[in-house]
Structures are given as structure tokens and as C-alpha cells.
Design an enzyme around this catalytic site. Structure first.
Site, PDB file in Angstrom:
ATOM      1  N   GLU A 294     -13.105  22.596  34.769  1.00 27.28           N
ATOM      2  CA  GLU A 294     -14.024  21.487  34.543  1.00 27.28           C
ATOM      3  C   GLU A 294     -15.440  22.049  34.683  1.00 27.28           C
ATOM      4  O   GLU A 294     -15.754  22.692  35.698  1.00 27.28           O
ATOM      5  CB  GLU A 294     -13.790  20.396  35.593  1.00 27.28           C
ATOM      6  CG  GLU A 294     -14.679  19.212  35.337  1.00 27.28           C
ATOM      7  CD  GLU A 294     -14.492  18.059  36.323  1.00 27.28           C
ATOM      8  OE1 GLU A 294     -13.584  18.128  37.176  1.00 27.28           O
ATOM      9  OE2 GLU A 294     -15.273  17.105  36.223  1.00 27.28           O
TER      10      GLU A 294
ATOM     11  N   ARG B  97      -2.538  27.692  45.481  1.00 27.56           N
ATOM     12  CA  ARG B  97      -3.944  28.027  45.265  1.00 27.56           C
ATOM     13  C   ARG B  97      -4.367  29.095  46.264  1.00 27.56           C
ATOM     14  O   ARG B  97      -3.725  29.290  47.287  1.00 27.56           O
ATOM     15  CB  ARG B  97      -4.810  26.787  45.366  1.00 27.56           C
ATOM     16  CG  ARG B  97      -4.896  26.184  46.759  1.00 27.56           C
ATOM     17  CD  ARG B  97      -5.533  24.806  46.732  1.00 27.56           C
ATOM     18  NE  ARG B  97      -6.906  24.828  46.294  1.00 27.56           N
ATOM     19  CZ  ARG B  97      -7.349  24.228  45.189  1.00 27.56           C
ATOM     20  NH1 ARG B  97      -6.519  23.571  44.401  1.00 27.56           N
ATOM     21  NH2 ARG B  97      -8.611  24.274  44.877  1.00 27.56           N
TER      22      ARG B  97
ATOM     23  N   LYS C 181     -15.723  23.124  44.852  1.00 29.26           N
ATOM     24  CA  LYS C 181     -16.979  23.141  44.097  1.00 29.26           C
ATOM     25  C   LYS C 181     -17.960  22.115  44.649  1.00 29.26           C
ATOM     26  O   LYS C 181     -19.166  22.337  44.626  1.00 29.26           O
ATOM     27  CB  LYS C 181     -16.704  22.860  42.613  1.00 29.26           C
ATOM     28  CG  LYS C 181     -16.260  24.098  41.859  1.00 29.26           C
ATOM     29  CD  LYS C 181     -16.169  23.837  40.373  1.00 29.26           C
ATOM     30  CE  LYS C 181     -14.828  23.256  40.037  1.00 29.26           C
ATOM     31  NZ  LYS C 181     -14.608  23.100  38.590  1.00 29.26           N
TER      32      LYS C 181
HETATM   33  P1  ATP Z   1     -12.374  22.895  43.100  1.00 34.69           P
HETATM   34  O1  ATP Z   1     -11.281  22.354  43.958  1.00 34.69           O
HETATM   35  O2  ATP Z   1     -12.997  24.127  43.622  1.00 34.69           O
HETATM   36  O3  ATP Z   1     -13.391  21.889  42.700  1.00 34.69           O
HETATM   37  P2  ATP Z   1     -10.942  22.466  40.705  1.00 34.69           P
HETATM   38  O4  ATP Z   1      -9.483  22.627  40.739  1.00 34.69           O
HETATM   39  O5  ATP Z   1     -11.444  21.109  40.720  1.00 34.69           O
HETATM   40  O6  ATP Z   1     -11.622  23.380  41.806  1.00 34.69           O
HETATM   41  P3  ATP Z   1     -11.131  23.196  37.987  1.00 34.69           P
HETATM   42  O7  ATP Z   1     -12.331  23.531  37.214  1.00 34.69           O
HETATM   43  O8  ATP Z   1     -10.404  21.963  37.644  1.00 34.69           O
HETATM   44  O9  ATP Z   1     -11.573  23.207  39.488  1.00 34.69           O
HETATM   45  O10 ATP Z   1     -10.131  24.416  38.014  1.00 34.69           O
HETATM   46  C1  ATP Z   1      -9.761  25.146  36.888  1.00 34.69           C
HETATM   47  C2  ATP Z   1      -8.482  25.846  37.141  1.00 34.69           C
HETATM   48  O11 ATP Z   1      -8.624  26.719  38.249  1.00 34.69           O
HETATM   49  C3  ATP Z   1      -7.366  24.895  37.470  1.00 34.69           C
HETATM   50  O12 ATP Z   1      -6.231  25.251  36.715  1.00 34.69           O
HETATM   51  C4  ATP Z   1      -7.139  25.067  38.935  1.00 34.69           C
HETATM   52  O13 ATP Z   1      -5.812  24.876  39.264  1.00 34.69           O
HETATM   53  C5  ATP Z   1      -7.574  26.510  39.163  1.00 34.69           C
HETATM   54  N1  ATP Z   1      -8.055  26.677  40.524  1.00 34.69           N
HETATM   55  C6  ATP Z   1      -9.066  26.027  41.137  1.00 34.69           C
HETATM   56  N2  ATP Z   1      -9.192  26.409  42.415  1.00 34.69           N
HETATM   57  C7  ATP Z   1      -8.238  27.347  42.627  1.00 34.69           C
HETATM   58  C8  ATP Z   1      -7.838  28.138  43.757  1.00 34.69           C
HETATM   59  N3  ATP Z   1      -8.455  28.034  44.930  1.00 34.69           N
HETATM   60  N4  ATP Z   1      -6.808  28.995  43.589  1.00 34.69           N
HETATM   61  C9  ATP Z   1      -6.188  29.113  42.410  1.00 34.69           C
HETATM   62  N5  ATP Z   1      -6.505  28.403  41.324  1.00 34.69           N
HETATM   63  C10 ATP Z   1      -7.511  27.526  41.420  1.00 34.69           C
HETATM   64 MG    MG Z   2      -9.665  20.233  38.815  1.00 34.44          MG
END
Ligand code: ATP
Ligand code: MG
Length: 558
Positions: free
Chosen positions: A38, A264, A274
């Protein structure tokens, strides 16, 4: 320390699934992955894990991997994030298939499918308050309450949904819901929201839409549109999987993506959400998303991490089905290991004190040749000027040294690396009692590489006073003092910020070969650690970041 077990490493559970599928001829075309960020912030090391996994599997199995911006939340998303995400993925060394895709490119298709679902009695417009709706959802152990609007006639749903789209409905006063099962023990199946009304400007679709699809609806359908075969996501989405499949049931009549969840990445001493990282940026608690203390990819890059070290880290931590916490020192280990192989050795003195070699001719300058990198036979040698006055590290001299101090003290001998053995004869103090100069004699017969290689215990790095160049050096420590800063129920994570996470040193003295170093160049300052030239560096004011010290001081001292 190349891991020999690298070759015999067993498959992770996702690779096992893929190899089984390939063996059974399940996929007619190439297998196809996607990385779906995102664009609401910069990518962090957790994303790097997901990037290495998705793009890495595509490389390994001769498949494809899309970059898809999951841009369904216009109030939080910005073009600058879209750009930084692309830069970071490319920097890590990966290429996405075709061009970047956007969930917003599918808004028309998603809308059409929603209309189709309304027509089939699978979706309805609800106009109750949010509060009522969440009360009606109930608790997992008891069925929820059906909305009074659940059985609205199709015509009415179509008309209201169209009016939602056209901007005639106020934000928050109506939603489109999937008609699934209000008594399902899985709360996500209790008539989840598909669309909300939001009069917001979108960074790509501008003002075209007044409704935006929810993640659960948009995500799986986008996977389907792109022909994704394996949709990898983190464990918290496991419970969403029945809904992912249910939405696909409504439209798919060909090969469907399969959602697979993995653990994760959690890192000790680090916050990774984020939202929290954005807060640090907005409150100026760091200098920006790319502050070298941030766990963002851009921060790590600026700190001096290499793409290879991050990929190596992702490899080492592997892919698991259960959540765990990785020690941040493993990340530091990976970068140390890579920099040890590639970084040229240089001399830099962070806290200089002058040594005068009283028996060395006043105007003489010798040019010494010193190995660039003993780990890399190709790296050759460099020339360093040596003269009567040199800087050494202040802490390498002690007026009253304890027994095992093998550096410089009154009457003792050390070798100046690549040069001579010197002996301390005297020193001078200022009025405050600070030592300001050290007087030594050098032994001409002991020139490095020469015939007399008698041994002394200590070897010091040094820089010729007349030839030294000045630099600012930024020393970083962990941004948080607590192992799990975001894990305390009653204490805000910012309470655990390390007040000494950045130390700026001015007037450090470097060997002259560093004069033309440019942003991103990496070195091992001998005995001190790995350093890289910062983005702020200019020829007239060099700035270096310490990436990591030579050794992991945390694990040892704790
Ligand atoms: P955050 O929790 O940091 O805001 P998010 O999951 O909301 O992260 P996205 O932009 O939706 O952020 O994530 C993009 C991809 O990265 C998704 O497929 C998510 O599963 C993966 N991802 C995000 N954080 C992690 C993590 N800590 N370890 C592994 N994969 C991750
Ligand atoms: Mg997300």
C-alpha cells in the site's frame, strides 16, 4: 564464512507446495506472484522479507512477479510513496513483470462485479450506523443479527449503489455489504463490507470515484485479474482466507490464485508498523523516512547496507509458519559479513591526538603502500603518505595504562600499521591536564615489509597530520532501548527512544585517499567499523555514517 549448508538447504513450506504443484502439472502457464504494497509509507525491512520471498520464488521457478500498488485508501496514499517503493525494489535487485500495476486500475471491473453480485442477491446496501452494524456482528460464539436491509430488493440495491458511486450519498452513511453468513463462526464472513462512500481525491483516479473498495474485496479479485497463482501474505490474513475464496467463488471461472500465509518478520529493538514509522517522521524524532536509524529500506541503504546483505539476511531468517522475533544483530551480522568482503580498508581517526616522531626528518614524506583489502586479492594497494607528525586515536594512549593495555603508554612500543614501530618517550598536557601531544621515536629498521619484522603487541591506525582531510562522522546506535518497544500495553513506544542513538563527531581526520569519496561509497575504517559516505556529504564537507562497528558490542556487553 560462506554457509556450506546453503547447497543442501531444505525447501521451505511454500517451495514444497510449489514443487508439488509443478510436479502435478497444476499450472499451465508460468507461476505468478505479486508484491502488493500500500503506498502509504516507505518500505521497511519486513517488506524486504516479502519482496525477497515473492520475487525470489519467481526467479527460482522461472515464474513472474508483479508489483501491484494496493491503492484503495486514497486519504493515506501519495505519489512519493509510489516512487520510493519502486526505487527500493529495484535497489534490492529485483525486476517486476511488465509495468507496475495498481488496484485502482481495476476499479471499473470491481464495480461491475459488485453490480453482478447485487443482481445475484449476493450483496446489499446497508444504511445503518457503523455502531449498529458492529453490534449486530456479535461475537464468534453466537450468531450475529441480520441487518433489516439485508433482504432489500435487487432494484433498490442497484439504485442506491449507483447513487453511492455518483457522489449523491454522504460519507459514512451507506456501505455495500457482501451477503455471506451472519452466523458464521468466522467474523470476517458476517456480511463484510465491500465498498464505503468516500469523497476523496485519489492520487491516480483523481475525483472519479466516490466509493472505494475494501481490501478484502479488492485484493483477491486483483490477484485473479492478474492471473496470480500464489498469493503470499502474512499470518494475520489466514482468518481472511475463507472470505478471499468466497469472493473468488462469485466471479472466477478459470484458474484461481491460492492464498498462502507465512510469518511476518519481527525484529528486536525495532518498530515496524508504517503508522509508527510515520509518526517518528512527522514528529521529527528522526530526520526522515531515510534516516539511517530507521528500519526502512531507504534508511538501511543510507546507513550503508548493501542489497546483497539484506537478501542474505532474508535468506538466513527463512520462511516459517509461526510468528517469531529475529534478533536485530543478525541483520548487522549480514551487513558486516558482506562489507568485510567488499569494503576497502582505510585509516580514519575519530578522536585525534597528535604524535610527533622526534627523530624523523622534518620535511620528509614517505609514500607507503598498504593493502586495500586482505579479503579480496583483486583489490590491490593504495598509497598513504607518512610524515613526522601523525594523528592517532586519543583512546589509544594512556598515561597510566593497566597491565593488559597493548596500545601506547609512556615507554611502550606499538606499530603504526603499514609503517614503523614507535616508542613513546614523552607527552605534553595543557593547563586543564588534557594530553595534547605525544612524543615518540621511530625505529627505522622496522619499516613494514622490511627485513626487521620484530613483533610488538599493539598495532594502531594513524593519519599523517599534514595530509589529513577533515570529516564529520555520524555514529549510530539502536533507535530504541527496549527489545520490544511497541509491545508494552501502557507505555508508548516513543518512551523507549534511545537518546544517544546519534552522535555527531566533527574534525575527524581521514587519510587523503578519501578526498573524492562520494555518497554511498563504503569503507572499513580499520579497527573502527564499516562506514559509508552520507547523502549530505560534499567535497568541502565530507560526511560519513558508521554502518556498524567491527564487532557486535551489544551482545557482548549484555
Ligand atoms: P505495516 O504493518 O508495516 O503497515 P502493511 O502490511 O500494512 O505493513 P503493506 O504495504 O500492505 O504494509 O505490505 C505489503 C506486503 O508486505 C504485504 O504482502 C505484507 O504482508 C508484507 N509485509 C508487511 N510487513 C511485513 C513484515 N513485517 N514481514 C513480512 N512481510 C511483511
Ligand atoms: Mg497491508
Amino acid at each position: 564464512m560462506e554457509p556450506a549448508e546453503g547447497n543442501i538447504k531444505s525447501l521451505n513450506f511454500i517451495e514444497a507446495i510449489i514443487e508439488e504443484d509443478l510436479k502435478n502439472g497444476k499450472h499451465k502457464d508460468k507461476i505468478h506472484f505479486r508484491f502488493p504494497p500500500e503506498p502509504n509509507g516507505f518500505l521497511h525491512i519486513g517488506h524486504a522479507k516479502s519482496i525477497c520471498l515473492n520475487f525470489g520464488l519467481a526467479e527460482k521457478y522461472n515464474g513472474l512477479c508483479n508489483l501491484r500498488f494496493d491503492d484503495t485508501n486514497p486519504t493515506k496514499e501519495e505519489t512519493k510513496y509510489v516512487e520510493s517503493i519502486q526505487e527500493d525494489i529495484q535497489w534490492l535487485g529485483f525486476k517486476w513483470h511488465d509495468k507496475p500495476y495498481y488496484a485502482s486500475d481495476y476499479f471499473d471491473q470491481l464495480y461491475e462485479w459488485a453490480v453482478q453480485m447485487i443482481n445475484e442477491g449476493k450483496a446489499y446496501v446497508d444504511e445503518q450506523t457503523q455502531e449498529t452494524i458492529s453490534q449486530q456482528r456479535g461475537v464468534p460464539t453466537r450468531p450475529g443479527t441480520e441487518s433489516p436491509y439485508r433482504n432489500r430488493p435487487v432494484e433498490e440495491n442497484l439504485e442506491l449503489f449507483e447513487r453511492m458511486k455518483n457522489g449523491e450519498i454522504k460519507d459514512g452513511s451507506m456501505i455495500l455489504r457482501a451477503k455471506v453468513d451472519m452466523s458464521s463462526p468466522n467474523m470476517h464472513m458476517r456480511d463484510p463490507i465491500m465498498y464505503r462512500v468516500l469523497h476523496a481525491h485519489h492520487h491516480r483516479t483523481k475525483d472519479k470515484w466516490n466509493i472505494y473498495p475494501m481490501y478484502d474485496y479488492a485484493h483477491g479479485q486483483s490477484d485473479y485479474i492478474e492471473g496470480i497463482t500464489h498469493s503470499l501474505c502474512t499470518l494475520e490474513f489466514e482468518i481472511h482466507r475463507p472470505l478471499y475464496d468466497w469472493f473468488l467463488d462469485q466471479v472466477a471461472d478459470g484458474p484461481r490464485p491460492r492464498q498462502i500465509e507465512f510469518a511476518r518478520l519481527n525484529l528486536s529493538y525495532t518498530v515496524m508498523s508504517k503508522r509508527k514509522l510515520l509518526e517518528l517522521v512527522n514528529k521529527n524524532l528522526v530526520s526522515g523516512w531515510d534516516d539511517p536509524r530507521m528500519p526502512t529500506i531507504s534508511g538501511l541503504r543510507r546507513r550503508g547496507y548493501t542489497p546483497e546483505s539484506i537478501r542474505d539476511f532474508a535468506d538466513r531468517i527463512g520462511i516459517a509458519k509461526r510468528d517469531n522475533v529475529i534478533d536485530v544483530s543478525l541483520l548487522e551480522f549480514s551487513v558486516r559479513e558482506h562489507l568485510n568482503r567488499i569494503a576497502p580498508r582505510v585509516f580514519g581517526v575519530l578522536d585525534p591526538i597528535k604524535v610527533i616522531l622526534t627523530n624523523y626528518p622534518e620535511d620528509k614524506v614517505e609514500v607507503l603502500e598498504i593493502e586495500n583489502n586482505p579479503e579480496d586479492p583483486e583489490s590491490g594497494k593504495r598509497k598513504i603518505p607518512f610524515s613526522r607528525e601523525v594523528y592517532i586515536e586519543r583512546e589509544d594512549f594512556m598515561e597510566n595504562p593497566p597491565k593488559k593495555f597493548f596500545r601506547l603508554g609512556p615507554g611502550s612500543e606499538v606499530r603504526l600499521k603499514g609503517a614503523y614501530i614507535i616508542k613513546c618517550e614523552d607527552f605534553k598536557k595543557d593547563e586543564q591536564g588534557n594530553i595534547v601531544e605525544i612524543y615518540c621515536t621511530y625505529d627505522e629498521a622496522t619499516k613494514s615489509g622490511g627485513h626487521d619484522q620484530r613483533k610488538v603487541k599493539g598495532t594502531l591506525h594513524w593519519v599523517s597530520v599534514d595530509h589529513a582531510i577533515d570529516a564529520e562522522i555520524r555514529l549510530y546506535d539502536r533507535l530504541f532501548l527496549d527489545e520490544d518497544p511497541a509491545g508494552h500495553k501502557d507505555v508508548d513506544f516513543k518512551e523507549f527512544l534511545n537518546p544517544d542513538s546519534l552522535k555527531v563527531l566533527q574534525n575527524c581526520k581521514l587519510e587523503p585517499s578519501l578526498k573524492d569519496a562520494v555518497a554511498g561509497d563504503k569503507f572499513q575504517f580499520q579497527r573502527l567499523g564499516y562506514f559509508c559516505v552520507d547523502l549530505d556529504s560534499k567535497p568541502e564537507h565530507l560526511v560519513f555514517n558508521r554502518t556498524v562497528p567491527l564487532r557486535d558490542s551489544w551482545t557482548k556487553n549484555n
